[in-house]
Motif scaffolding. Sequence first.
Motif, PDB file in Angstrom:
ATOM      1  N   SER A  14       4.067   1.730  -1.848  1.00 32.63           N
ATOM      2  CA  SER A  14       3.663   1.814  -3.260  1.00 32.63           C
ATOM      3  C   SER A  14       4.525   0.987  -4.207  1.00 32.63           C
ATOM      4  CB  SER A  14       3.595   3.265  -3.762  1.00 32.63           C
ATOM      5  OG  SER A  14       2.648   3.999  -3.031  1.00 32.63           O
ATOM      6  N   THR A  27       1.179   5.975  -5.485  1.00 33.88           N
ATOM      7  CA  THR A  27       0.397   4.828  -5.950  1.00 33.88           C
ATOM      8  C   THR A  27      -0.053   5.040  -7.395  1.00 33.88           C
ATOM      9  OG1 THR A  27      -0.341   4.236  -3.731  1.00 33.88           O
ATOM     10  CG2 THR A  27      -1.727   3.514  -5.565  1.00 33.88           C
ATOM     11  N   GLY A  48       1.106   9.406  -0.589  1.00 38.15           N
ATOM     12  CA  GLY A  48       0.790   8.000  -0.843  1.00 38.15           C
ATOM     13  C   GLY A  48      -0.114   7.816  -2.045  1.00 38.15           C
ATOM     14  N   ARG A  49      -1.088   8.697  -2.178  1.00 40.40           N
ATOM     15  CA  ARG A  49      -1.984   8.639  -3.344  1.00 40.40           C
ATOM     16  C   ARG A  49      -1.218   8.897  -4.650  1.00 40.40           C
ATOM     17  NH1 ARG A  49      -4.968  10.684   0.635  1.00 40.40           N
ATOM     18  NH2 ARG A  49      -7.126  10.076   0.948  1.00 40.40           N
ATOM     19  N   HIS A  79       0.830  -1.210   0.000  1.00 43.13           N
ATOM     20  CA  HIS A  79       0.000   0.000   0.000  1.00 43.13           C
ATOM     21  C   HIS A  79       0.860   1.252   0.000  1.00 43.13           C
ATOM     22  CE1 HIS A  79       0.986   1.001   4.155  1.00 43.13           C
ATOM     23  NE2 HIS A  79       0.864  -0.308   4.416  1.00 43.13           N
ATOM     24  N   THR A 105      -5.368   2.070  -1.840  1.00 39.80           N
ATOM     25  CA  THR A 105      -4.326   1.828  -2.845  1.00 39.80           C
ATOM     26  C   THR A 105      -4.893   1.019  -4.001  1.00 39.80           C
ATOM     27  OG1 THR A 105      -2.588   1.910  -1.163  1.00 39.80           O
ATOM     28  CG2 THR A 105      -2.054   0.765  -3.231  1.00 39.80           C
ATOM     29  N   ARG A 157      -5.960   1.570   4.188  1.00 40.50           N
ATOM     30  CA  ARG A 157      -4.866   2.045   3.329  1.00 40.50           C
ATOM     31  C   ARG A 157      -4.627   1.125   2.131  1.00 40.50           C
ATOM     32  NH1 ARG A 157      -3.138   0.201   8.181  1.00 40.50           N
ATOM     33  NH2 ARG A 157      -1.409  -1.296   8.282  1.00 40.50           N
ATOM     34  N   ALA A 216       0.859   5.894   4.397  1.00 45.90           N
ATOM     35  CA  ALA A 216      -0.351   6.146   5.174  1.00 45.90           C
ATOM     36  C   ALA A 216      -0.035   7.042   6.365  1.00 45.90           C
ATOM     37  CB  ALA A 216      -0.957   4.830   5.660  1.00 45.90           C
ATOM     38  N   LEU A 252      -4.402   6.715   3.344  1.00 46.91           N
ATOM     39  CA  LEU A 252      -3.277   7.185   2.538  1.00 46.91           C
ATOM     40  C   LEU A 252      -3.095   8.683   2.705  1.00 46.91           C
ATOM     41  CD1 LEU A 252      -3.723   5.332  -0.883  1.00 46.91           C
ATOM     42  CD2 LEU A 252      -2.265   4.707   1.044  1.00 46.91           C
TER      43      LEU A 252
END
Length: 149
Positions: free
Chosen positions: A126, A30, A26-27, A8, A58, A54, A11, A22
Motif C-alpha cells: 500500500s 489502501t 490490505g483494503r 498493491h 487496490t 490484488r 494480499a 486483498l
Amino acid sequence: MNLLIMRHGEAGWHTLDQQRELTEAGRLATAAVARKLADSPWRPSEIWSSPLVRAHQTATIVSEILNCPVIEKPFITPDDDPGECLDELIRSAPNALMLVSHMPFVGALSTLLVDGHRHGIPFMTSQAVMLDMPIAGPGCADLRAQFLP
C-alpha cells in the motif's frame, strides 16, 4: 509529469499467484493511503493497474476515493521489464498518472526513473511515492513525497 507509483495492498494466499486477493488489512491500508493522496496536491487523472487481482482491487479502491478511471496495463506485472513501461510513459502517459503494481516492478521502475538503474528499492504494501518528471526518461525524476499506510 507527476507519476504516483503504488504497490498493491496486503494480499492473502492463493495457489495461483494471479488470483491473490486483498486482505481486510490490505483494503484498509489502501484506503488510508488513498485518503492521504486525496488531501495532497498530487491527484492522478487516471490509474494504470496491473491485471493481477490484488493490484486491480487496490486500484479500484483508490479510484473510488480519487474519482478517476482505472486502465489495466499488461506490462506492469511483478516481473515485467520497467523499460517497457518507460516506453509507454514516453508515448502516451497523461500529465498526472498513478500506476498500481507489484514488487519487484515498482522498486525497479522507481529507481530507473530517479537514479537511472534498475536495482530497485523496497516498497511496503500500500505504499505510494510521487515522482516529478519534467520529461520521462531514466534518471529524470525527483522523489517529491511518499505515502505510507
